[in-house]
Design a protein around this motif. Sequence first.
Motif, short mmCIF file in Angstrom:
data_model
loop_
_atom_site.label_atom_id
_atom_site.label_comp_id
_atom_site.label_asym_id
_atom_site.label_seq_id
_atom_site.Cartn_x
_atom_site.Cartn_y
_atom_site.Cartn_z
N UNK A 155 0.83 -1.21 0.00
CA UNK A 155 0.00 0.00 0.00
C UNK A 155 0.87 1.26 0.00
N UNK A 156 1.83 1.31 0.90
CA UNK A 156 2.70 2.49 0.97
C UNK A 156 3.64 2.55 -0.22
N UNK A 157 4.19 1.39 -0.61
CA UNK A 157 5.12 1.36 -1.73
C UNK A 157 4.49 1.84 -3.03
N UNK A 158 3.26 1.42 -3.29
CA UNK A 158 2.58 1.84 -4.52
C UNK A 158 2.30 3.34 -4.50
N UNK A 159 1.95 3.86 -3.32
CA UNK A 159 1.68 5.30 -3.20
C UNK A 159 2.95 6.12 -3.35
N UNK A 160 4.03 5.66 -2.76
CA UNK A 160 5.31 6.38 -2.83
C UNK A 160 5.71 6.62 -4.28
N UNK A 161 5.58 5.60 -5.11
CA UNK A 161 6.02 5.72 -6.51
C UNK A 161 5.00 6.43 -7.38
N UNK A 162 3.73 6.04 -7.27
CA UNK A 162 2.70 6.62 -8.15
C UNK A 162 2.51 8.11 -7.91
N UNK A 163 2.53 8.53 -6.64
CA UNK A 163 2.29 9.94 -6.36
C UNK A 163 3.48 10.83 -6.66
N UNK A 164 4.65 10.24 -6.81
CA UNK A 164 5.80 11.01 -7.26
C UNK A 164 5.53 11.52 -8.68
N UNK A 165 5.01 10.62 -9.51
CA UNK A 165 4.66 11.01 -10.88
C UNK A 165 3.49 11.98 -10.89
N UNK A 166 2.45 11.68 -10.11
CA UNK A 166 1.25 12.51 -10.09
C UNK A 166 1.57 13.95 -9.70
N UNK A 167 2.35 14.11 -8.64
CA UNK A 167 2.63 15.45 -8.11
C UNK A 167 3.34 16.33 -9.12
N UNK A 168 4.27 15.76 -9.86
CA UNK A 168 5.03 16.56 -10.83
C UNK A 168 4.28 16.75 -12.14
N UNK A 169 3.54 15.71 -12.58
CA UNK A 169 2.84 15.81 -13.86
C UNK A 169 1.73 16.85 -13.82
N UNK A 170 0.89 16.79 -12.79
CA UNK A 170 -0.26 17.69 -12.76
C UNK A 170 0.16 19.15 -12.63
N UNK A 171 1.13 19.43 -11.77
CA UNK A 171 1.59 20.81 -11.62
C UNK A 171 2.37 21.28 -12.84
N UNK A 172 3.13 20.37 -13.43
CA UNK A 172 3.92 20.72 -14.61
C UNK A 172 3.05 21.11 -15.78
N UNK A 173 2.02 20.29 -16.06
CA UNK A 173 1.15 20.56 -17.20
C UNK A 173 0.18 21.70 -16.91
#
Length: 220
Positions: free
Chosen positions: A148-166
């Motif tokens: 649960x934590x491992x999947x969130x650690x990796x997936x939200x790294x992408x989410x945080x940068x993609x949404x703000x970047x675009x």
Amino acid sequence: MFKTRKEIVFVILAGIFITNAVVAELIGGKLIQIGPFVMSIGILPWPVVFLTTDLINEYFGEKGVKKLSFITACLIAYAFLILFMAIIIPAAKGISPVNDDQFKAVFGQSMWIIVGSLIAFMISQLIDVSVFWFFKNRTGDKKIWLRTTGSTVISQLFDSFIVLGIAFWLPGKINFETFLSSAIVGYTFKLSIAILLTPLIYAGHHLIKKYLDEDLSNKE
């Protein structure tokens, strides 16, 4: 209407998942400041999305999460379409308590934000489910916290940068320094919440398992 308790559980979890995901996207255009740091207010409902994603993963598998994610992305796009129609239809002058400018100021998110939100949502969800099952296939029913934590650690790294970047950096709404600091702060917040939610993951896992086991006992 529902044949099994498992169907009831899925509908409840799916409803919670979709509601929080849609709300997060709708309010994501507002940036808040905590001390020297800036982040999107849309971050608030995401811990609930994390929780329901992990529980759906656990009981309904990889296909269940992927299908629900695609459905949710379509519903988010639908919500934005309805808002767009509501914006272009003029308010009744002198009658409507909310005029066109006020309505647009709240709901008139730019195309950059819509595109960024949808892309970030789908990429992060697909990464989340892949990482979750990577760990689950190796640990079985043990170490729930790891998947649960491992999947969130990796997936939200992408989410945080993609949404703000675009949504904010590419169209020039914020500079690179603000984009970088906001993404890091947002990611740190999501990660911290994900860790704090670990006991709730175990509690939800226990309650759902007990509820479904009772259904099997009643059938025997």
